[in-house]
Every structure is written in C-alpha cells, then in structure tokens.
Design a protein around this motif. Structure first.
Motif, PDB file in Angstrom:
ATOM      1  N   LYS A  16      41.050  35.321  40.931  1.00  0.00           N
ATOM      2  CA  LYS A  16      41.111  35.848  42.452  1.00  0.00           C
ATOM      3  C   LYS A  16      42.393  37.181  41.730  1.00  0.00           C
ATOM      4  O   LYS A  16      43.570  36.353  42.136  1.00  0.00           O
ATOM      5  N   GLY A  17      41.388  38.435  42.318  1.00  0.00           N
ATOM      6  CA  GLY A  17      43.237  39.293  42.256  1.00  0.00           C
ATOM      7  C   GLY A  17      43.326  39.458  41.666  1.00  0.00           C
ATOM      8  O   GLY A  17      44.045  40.480  41.440  1.00  0.00           O
ATOM      9  N   ILE A  18      42.848  39.893  39.783  1.00  0.00           N
ATOM     10  CA  ILE A  18      43.303  40.430  38.867  1.00  0.00           C
ATOM     11  C   ILE A  18      43.225  41.761  38.579  1.00  0.00           C
ATOM     12  O   ILE A  18      44.226  42.394  38.251  1.00  0.00           O
ATOM     13  N   GLU A  19      42.024  42.117  39.627  1.00  0.00           N
ATOM     14  CA  GLU A  19      42.157  43.785  39.907  1.00  0.00           C
ATOM     15  C   GLU A  19      43.648  44.022  39.946  1.00  0.00           C
ATOM     16  O   GLU A  19      43.859  45.251  39.692  1.00  0.00           O
ATOM     17  N   GLU A  20      44.447  43.537  40.449  1.00  0.00           N
ATOM     18  CA  GLU A  20      45.348  43.938  41.068  1.00  0.00           C
ATOM     19  C   GLU A  20      46.513  44.405  40.249  1.00  0.00           C
ATOM     20  O   GLU A  20      47.438  44.715  40.493  1.00  0.00           O
ATOM     21  N   MET A  21      46.735  43.998  39.425  1.00  0.00           N
ATOM     22  CA  MET A  21      46.839  43.745  38.015  1.00  0.00           C
ATOM     23  C   MET A  21      47.127  45.397  37.705  1.00  0.00           C
ATOM     24  O   MET A  21      48.061  45.633  36.543  1.00  0.00           O
ATOM     25  N   GLY A  22      45.985  46.137  37.740  1.00  0.00           N
ATOM     26  CA  GLY A  22      45.494  47.329  37.248  1.00  0.00           C
ATOM     27  C   GLY A  22      45.229  47.458  36.130  1.00  0.00           C
ATOM     28  O   GLY A  22      44.367  48.554  35.314  1.00  0.00           O
ATOM     29  N   ALA A  23      44.174  46.604  35.791  1.00  0.00           N
ATOM     30  CA  ALA A  23      43.492  46.211  34.517  1.00  0.00           C
ATOM     31  C   ALA A  23      41.566  46.929  35.062  1.00  0.00           C
ATOM     32  O   ALA A  23      40.868  46.699  36.647  1.00  0.00           O
ATOM     33  N   THR A  24      40.897  47.318  34.220  1.00  0.00           N
ATOM     34  CA  THR A  24      39.481  47.762  35.113  1.00  0.00           C
ATOM     35  C   THR A  24      38.245  46.255  34.470  1.00  0.00           C
ATOM     36  O   THR A  24      38.947  46.182  33.394  1.00  0.00           O
ATOM     37  N   ILE A  25      38.108  46.043  36.022  1.00  0.00           N
ATOM     38  CA  ILE A  25      36.983  44.575  35.810  1.00  0.00           C
ATOM     39  C   ILE A  25      35.650  45.553  35.711  1.00  0.00           C
ATOM     40  O   ILE A  25      34.960  45.959  35.649  1.00  0.00           O
ATOM     41  N   CYS A  26      34.853  44.671  34.213  1.00  0.00           N
ATOM     42  CA  CYS A  26      33.412  45.107  33.797  1.00  0.00           C
ATOM     43  C   CYS A  26      32.449  43.898  33.848  1.00  0.00           C
ATOM     44  O   CYS A  26      33.067  42.715  34.070  1.00  0.00           O
ATOM     45  N   ASN A  27      31.175  44.292  34.104  1.00  0.00           N
ATOM     46  CA  ASN A  27      30.518  43.269  34.876  1.00  0.00           C
ATOM     47  C   ASN A  27      29.711  42.748  33.594  1.00  0.00           C
ATOM     48  O   ASN A  27      28.828  41.682  33.356  1.00  0.00           O
ATOM     49  N   SER A  28      30.025  42.642  32.314  1.00  0.00           N
ATOM     50  CA  SER A  28      28.805  42.475  31.229  1.00  0.00           C
ATOM     51  C   SER A  28      30.062  42.715  30.379  1.00  0.00           C
ATOM     52  O   SER A  28      30.955  43.670  29.374  1.00  0.00           O
ATOM     53  N   VAL A  29      29.870  41.718  28.996  1.00  0.00           N
ATOM     54  CA  VAL A  29      30.229  41.917  27.718  1.00  0.00           C
ATOM     55  C   VAL A  29      30.988  43.640  27.081  1.00  0.00           C
ATOM     56  O   VAL A  29      31.317  44.088  26.431  1.00  0.00           O
ATOM     57  N   GLU A  30      29.139  43.465  27.261  1.00  0.00           N
ATOM     58  CA  GLU A  30      28.796  44.904  26.907  1.00  0.00           C
ATOM     59  C   GLU A  30      29.280  46.138  27.502  1.00  0.00           C
ATOM     60  O   GLU A  30      30.254  47.275  26.429  1.00  0.00           O
ATOM     61  N   GLU A  31      29.608  46.044  28.367  1.00  0.00           N
ATOM     62  CA  GLU A  31      30.247  47.545  29.524  1.00  0.00           C
ATOM     63  C   GLU A  31      31.916  47.332  29.046  1.00  0.00           C
ATOM     64  O   GLU A  31      33.042  47.987  28.634  1.00  0.00           O
ATOM     65  N   ALA A  32      32.518  45.697  28.404  1.00  0.00           N
ATOM     66  CA  ALA A  32      34.334  45.648  27.718  1.00  0.00           C
ATOM     67  C   ALA A  32      33.844  46.557  26.580  1.00  0.00           C
ATOM     68  O   ALA A  32      34.838  47.223  26.536  1.00  0.00           O
ATOM     69  N   ILE A  33      33.378  46.018  25.839  1.00  0.00           N
ATOM     70  CA  ILE A  33      33.178  46.293  24.414  1.00  0.00           C
ATOM     71  C   ILE A  33      33.262  47.845  24.296  1.00  0.00           C
ATOM     72  O   ILE A  33      33.525  48.721  23.427  1.00  0.00           O
ATOM     73  N   GLN A  34      31.955  48.698  25.132  1.00  0.00           N
ATOM     74  CA  GLN A  34      32.271  49.942  24.559  1.00  0.00           C
ATOM     75  C   GLN A  34      33.200  51.113  25.431  1.00  0.00           C
ATOM     76  O   GLN A  34      33.708  50.514  25.928  1.00  0.00           O
ATOM     77  N   GLY A  35      33.682  51.820  23.693  1.00  0.00           N
ATOM     78  CA  GLY A  35      34.481  52.887  23.903  1.00  0.00           C
ATOM     79  C   GLY A  35      35.912  51.951  24.057  1.00  0.00           C
ATOM     80  O   GLY A  35      37.128  52.118  24.133  1.00  0.00           O
ATOM     81  N   SER A  36      35.791  50.716  23.549  1.00  0.00           N
ATOM     82  CA  SER A  36      37.606  49.817  23.249  1.00  0.00           C
ATOM     83  C   SER A  36      37.702  50.421  21.629  1.00  0.00           C
ATOM     84  O   SER A  36      36.692  50.336  20.885  1.00  0.00           O
TER      85      SER A  36
END
Ligand code: ASP
Length: 305
Positions: free
Chosen positions: A195-215
């Motif tokens: 909970k609250g991980i977004e407050e650390m300043g990272a972008t939260i993704c909805n799928s593994v594909e979204e996370a890998i895309q453009g990394s």
C-alpha cells in the motif's frame, strides 16, 4: 572520503555519496579483474559478519571483499554462538566491538535492526538486508551494473517486476535510482504490491508488458514465499504464464536493454531459464559487481575512521 558511520539504506544517501561508492567500486573492479593491479590494503581492520538469515551471495562476497582488501574476517555462526543461549543482539554486537571488530555486517529478518544497533555502538554497521526494509549494497551493485553497461544511470528507465511487497531490494533500488535520476516502473500482482508504494515516486504499471515496454533495464524479483502469508499467490505455473519475464516479452524493451535479478532466481516462476542465460542477462555480472561494491563500502568505512 565518505562521511558516514554506517551503511544502513539508500533512503538517506545523497547522489554524491552513491557516486563516491560507485567510483570506488570501479577502482576495486580493476583489482578483481587484474590481480597485479595494486590497491591500498586496509590491514589492521577486522570485519565480522552476523547473519540471522540465509545468504549465499551477500555473505561470501563480503568475505571475499575483506580478503581482497587484506583485512581480517570473522564469521559468527548465529546458531552456534551465544545468540542461541538467548544473548541480546546489542550484547552480541557490543562484545564483537570490544574484541576490536571495527565493521559489523548484519542481516536480520526484522526491519530496522541494523539502524537500532548502529545508534548504540561505535562500530560501523553495514546492513546486509533487514526484513522487507532495505538491502543497500544490493542496490549499489545493481547501479554499478547499470552504469557499466550504459555509462550512466541518469535518464534510464528501469522496470522492477515481481514481489515488490516483500522485497528490500525493490525498496533500496527505488530510493537509489530515483536519487540518481532514473525513471522507475513497477509491476507486481495486487497482493504483492505494498500500500502507498506510488508515494515513493515510481510509476505503477498494470501489466508485465506495460512495465517492460520502453525500459532499458528489466529487473525481476524473486517471489519470496518464505515471507508471504497464504492466499497471496496463484500456482507458480500460472504466475509464470501470465507475468514471467521471457525473451518474447523482452522484445518490448528498448534496444540494448538488459535483464537483471538480485538472485536467488526461481527459473520458470518470475523469469524463464532462457532469459537468465541469455546474452542480455547481467545476472552473474551483478554477483561479481557485488564483490567490488562490498570492497568499496568496507574500504570507505575503514578509511573514514
Ligand atoms: N538476495 C536478495 C535478498 O537477500 C533477494 C532475495 O532473497 O530474493 O533480499
């Protein structure tokens, strides 16, 4: 000279301090790669490791780092020490300090243990992983690995995928990478996202594909079954099919992207064996870089005394 008594986490470490450790680690790497290269040894300093949790890489690399630096290394087997007789952690560390161990490396399953001890003793404390909290030398070696491949950290996009909730590696990397100017994307199944991980300043993704895309960097994390309560995880087969890091999914990453993982790796769970062994994997380089980072940390603390 690093103006710090202890290395407890990356949350409070400045960009300059991180850079100093990474630059020193770069120098240490030349010594590892070529034994004829001299570095100033830190004879007379004694380092003790006190591991209350299992470890392969971290423990042995601290030991080898000490040997490379010409310092003394003492290991405490917690199960057969006075800890097993009920001695408090403070008394144990105070005793180790009294017999002239200048640096104490601690791994413990309880978050905050190294911070608590560091306030009470004069010895330098190095956190080698405390529960789900921080694992600073791991994040430093991860950043060294990225810097060696890309020549920089600033501007990189790093996807951290897997068990975010229980991962001290994720937390230390988020702090360190954001401080160094990288963009961090996170993906984990809902039960494994704190909970609250977004407050650390990272972008939260909805799928593994979204996370890998453009990394540029795709970092897998082990599913830490030992820290989970039941009902947080589907079967490992289903998990791999839906969320595993595979070479096919890596096609979404940027050109020149690399795969990283702090290990131990669960092949066929969070990552495929093919991805672990691929030529874009830096997983075993990370281990070697861990030796350089731990040499740097010991050297800088010993010299700062
Ligand atoms: N070796 C890392 C740690 O100690 C990662 C893991 O255990 O999965 O946190």
């Amino acid at each position: 000279m690093l103006n710090k008594k202890d290395i407890l986490g990356l949350k409070d470490m400045t960009k300059e301090e991180i850079l100093e450790i990474l630059e020193t680690a770069k120098e240490m790497k030349t010594r590892i790669d070529d034994s004829s290269k001299r570095i100033d040894e830190i004879k007379g300093c004694s380092i003790v490791s006190l591991f209350y949790e299992n470890s392969t890489r971290t423990r042995t690399s601290f030991e080898n780092a000490t040997k490379f630096l010409g310092a003394n290394q003492v290991n405490i087997a917690v199960g057969s020490s006075s800890v097993a007789k009920g001695e408090s952690m403070y008394d144990t560390v105070k005793t180790l300090e009294s017999i002239k161990n200048g640096i104490v490396v601690i791994r413990h399953s309880m978050a905050g243990t190294p911070n608590y001890i560091a306030k009470k003793v004069d010895a330098h404390i190095v956190n080698a992983g405390d529960g789900q909290h921080e694992h600073p030398t791991q994040a430093l070696l991860d950043m060294l690995t990225m810097r060696r491949h890309f020549g920089k950290i600033d501007g990189l996009t790093v996807a951290i995928i897997g068990d975010i909730k229980y991962s001290r590696v994720a937390r230390s990397n988020i702090f360190g990478l954001l401080t160094m100017g990288a963009k961090v994307k996170l993906f984990g199944i809902k039960t494994l996202m704190p909970k609250g991980i977004e407050e650390m300043g990272a972008t939260i993704c909805n799928s593994v594909e979204e996370a890998i895309q453009g990394s540029d960097v795709v970092m897998g994390l082990r599913i830490q079954l030992e820290r989970q309560t039941s009902g947080q995880f589907p079967t490992t087969k289903e998990y791999f099919a839906e969320y595993g890091i595979t070479m096919d999914r890596m096609k979404l990453a940027n050109e020149n992207a690399i795969i990283m993982h702090p290990a131990p790796v669960n092949r066929g769970v969070e990552i495929s064996g093919e991805a672990v062994d691929s030529d874009i994997s830096r997983i075993f380089d990370q281990v070697t870089n861990g030796l350089a980072v731990r040499m740097a940390v010991i050297k800088l603390l010993a010299e700062g005394k």
